[in-house]
Design an enzyme around this catalytic site. Structure first.
Site, mmCIF file in Angstrom:
data_model
loop_
_atom_site.group_PDB
_atom_site.id
_atom_site.type_symbol
_atom_site.label_atom_id
_atom_site.label_comp_id
_atom_site.label_asym_id
_atom_site.label_seq_id
_atom_site.Cartn_x
_atom_site.Cartn_y
_atom_site.Cartn_z
ATOM 1 N N GLY A 140 11.182 2.441 18.425
ATOM 2 C CA GLY A 140 11.771 3.258 19.485
ATOM 3 C C GLY A 140 11.349 2.800 20.870
ATOM 4 O O GLY A 140 12.185 2.621 21.769
ATOM 5 N N GLU A 171 8.888 0.744 -3.079
ATOM 6 C CA GLU A 171 8.709 -0.667 -2.730
ATOM 7 C C GLU A 171 7.290 -1.120 -3.044
ATOM 8 O O GLU A 171 7.066 -2.225 -3.531
ATOM 9 C CB GLU A 171 9.048 -0.880 -1.249
ATOM 10 C CG GLU A 171 10.525 -0.640 -0.974
ATOM 11 C CD GLU A 171 10.941 -0.968 0.452
ATOM 12 O OE1 GLU A 171 10.172 -0.662 1.381
ATOM 13 O OE2 GLU A 171 12.037 -1.524 0.625
#
Lengths: 441, 441
Positions: free
Chosen positions: B19, B174
């Site tokens: 961001g 993952e």
């Protein structure tokens, strides 16, 4: 006994540096089982440590998991651990965790450590350059000093950005050149609001010239190149003591400096002292011309830990000057030890070790190096640098074909291999909190 | 006043995650000065942290020096440091070193941290997976456990080789897939004398399915793939407490395990709590539909720290469900904040932020991933994996063209650039001794 595999002749190799690796790999077709011991899980390609310290290479680029190196050598096993003690009569090692390991043949290749010569403050305030941890610590420390000075301009001139390097041998010269390059090219761009020219690199040498083992012309060339790059070369200056923020010389000069790199010398690994055998002044183990301990043909010592007899004539004290502590000596010594072990199994008598000088080199800057080859051949400038580059790439590629993310992934995918099995010397702190229960297990 | 450059409109961006980077880079042509603050000197590409933790990638492959990212952005400066306090009325920040920094516009993008939910033992004995330090700590810890078991066969079955992962979202999935792959392909070869099949990977999920935000068919596929790779998937199981050597579930089951990875949730960075504004349950800052703080158009909050209003209808309590904490939300939010800042300088009114869903994906194994794209498109298996690979490579290459040693050197040489300016979270120990005078400066 723990650690031996089957009942074959068992060779234990202590240390996975250049000497230990060369010995263990050279025994791959011998009728023996080989155990390679090291305190770390990776081989460190020490000639390029200065590149890691100066942010030119990643640590993982020059460190190789030992288990990966021996993955295809069926008669080799790898064990992580430190040797506490060698029982030469009982022919076994005691590890720091208390377990023991019997051997039929032993190759000691524990290498060398930084020698502070007992100078006050060196151990507390200076960085060595012998391990990945050293190199990463230097890099981190120097980069943080630039961040500090960027936030507070008063630090521009108080020594925060000064690095003093003690020792004008190849390590000191390469470190100085690498730092000058890092400062003037990389950090100048990273810190556009900082006057990076205020950052100093000071190279101290106790004798009257750099690169004492090189031809004087090459040494002069190195000095000129370093000075042109902005390095302050101070000859005939010795360190009296190191303080947290300054280096004090024996002539009374005080150099304010937040960073000191100690490249002034090495001594043999302290393992040598536990053997109860004859040592030289630098703690190196005295060996016969076959590299075995006198009277113990089953124990060879190679590399920086050994005082391998050199080719020169005996000195005034009757001793022969030992070979220099170079990677090439270690590698050739490892090969010789392996040949002696395999030969003795076939009933052959030991032979003397003959070191073949392949030359020495030191890089100085972005396209400059000095190289001294056998036969009086001397290279310098871009030609020397190219020779240095090719040699080190060939040596590196001997261990692993390093590649970028894409190639790395492709490689992993095709070969079921991984590049990154490095255990750093200390576990980095987790984001929240270091799990103490785990770290101390 | 310290730190502002000139008298231009000064935008301070807190955090160099997705961001913050997006916001700061989007302001490159705006008539403003931008200061990017981060506690680390590098951006961490968090989606691939699990690859570092499972030794598939080097840490430096996924970390990028922030100064390098902004090297060519003339109106940006970078500052290393932690924000202690924000004075919204006085429009300045106080850093942890006591210095202050004025702003005209503020973008808060501090991200999220691991949420332990107060479960006993998690903070002390589990590893998070939010930073490079976390990932390296997991890798080091797991590899050392294999070394331990290799030296002592009794450890094969006592949980030393068991990794428990809490949380069946993308990170947990993952991580489980990566560990199973590391164990069965890499470590099996590295430890030929160890029965690596005894090593367990246990994935715990509190709800009745993995990947709660994915279509159930993809979640089922992920589960089958993981189980085929040897992962034990336990659904509807919650952790009661974590002990140094075991994980205890709420149903009373005890799983002996030397390693626990906590991927069960995040909460917003604690910086949000210092603002004195409305927060959601997970500590996220409530913002208007323009991503600004209500009544403070000069303060935008983006990424995981913000509860960005989602497109859904208001819930029973009148609140709109916030957007998920994803990289894509952070990046688009950063762009929006930058556009609002530049627009306000031109006198334009704020606009509402509209998130464009680009899909989500999770990789599971060597050639398997699940991807959920807009328009109901679902990919799985090798096609999903290829999509995942291409996307992440493109995103990575956006930051830096990584290359192997040779290419790296060539790159350095031609561009005067360096790849390795990473400062690890904690300095590794020098070989001899950590210089304490330096580390504490």
């Amino acid at each position: 006994m723990a650690g031996t595999a089957g009942h074959r002749h068992h060779v234990v190799v202590v240390g996975a540096g250049f000497g230990g690796l060369a010995a263990a790999r050279a025994l791959r077709d011998a009728p023996v089982d080989v155990t390679v011991l090291d305190a770390r899980n990776h081989h460190t390609f020490q000639p390029l440590l200065y590149q890691v310290a100066t942010a030119g290479l990643d640590g993982d680029d020059i460190c190789f998991p030992i288990r990966g190196i021996f993955g295809r050598q069926r008669n080799a096993r790898v064990r992580l651990g430190e040797v506490r003690d060698v029982d030469l009569d009982g022919r076994h090692l005691t590890m720091s965790d208390g377990t023991t390991l019997d051997y039929d043949d032993l190759v000691l290749a524990a290498g060398a450590v930084t020698n502070t010569f007992g100078i006050p403050g060196v151990e507390e305030h200076a960085f060595g350059l012998k391990s990945l941890g050293d190199a990463m610590a230097i890099r981190t420390h120097v980069l943080l000093r630039f961040e500090e000075a960027d936030a507070d301009p008063a630090k521009l001139t108080d020594g925060t950005l000064t690095v003093v390097i003690a020792g004008g041998g190849p390590t000191g010269v390469e470190m100085a050149g690498g730092l000058a390059e890092l400062f003037s090219h990389v950090l100048r761009r990273d810190f556009p609001r900082l006057d990076v020219r205020a950052a100093r690199v000071v190279l101290l040498e106790a004798t009257d010239r750099l690169l004492g083992t090189f031809h004087p012309k090459l040494a002069d060339d190195a000095r000129r190149t370093l000075e042109a790059a902005g390095v302050e070369v101070l000859l005939e200056r010795a360190v009296a003591r190191v303080e947290p923020d300054a280096v004090v010389l024996t002539d009374g000069t005080t150099i304010p400096a937040a960073t000191m790199v100690w490249a002034a010398g090495v001594r043999a690994h302290p393992l040598g002292e536990t053997l109860g055998v004859e040592l030289t002044k630098g703690g190196r183990v005295v060996v016969g011309d076959d590299l075995a301990l006198p009277g113990r043909p089953e124990v060879h010592v190679v590399g920086d830990l050994a005082a391998s007899p050199g080719p020169g004539s005996a000195g005034s004290d009757g001793a022969v000057a030992p070979l220099p502590q170079l990677a090439a000596v270690a590698i050739q010594g490892g090969h010789h030890a392996a040949a002696m072990i395999a030969g003795r199994l076939r009933g052959e008598p030991p032979r003397a070790f003959h070191y073949v000088d392949k030359g020495t080199m030191a890089t100085i800057g972005r396209h400059d190096a000095v190289a001294q080859l056998p036969g009086g051949i001397r290279l310098k400038g871009p030609v020397g640098w190219l020779a240095w580059l090719v040699l080190h790439l060939v040596m590196l590629i001997g261990f692993r074909n390093r590649a970028n993310v894409l190639v790395n992934w492709a490689w992993n995918y095709l070969t079921y291999d991984r590049a990154s099995r490095i255990i750093p010397e200390r576990e980095p702190a987790p984001f929240t909190q270091a799990p103490p229960g785990r770290a101390t297990r």
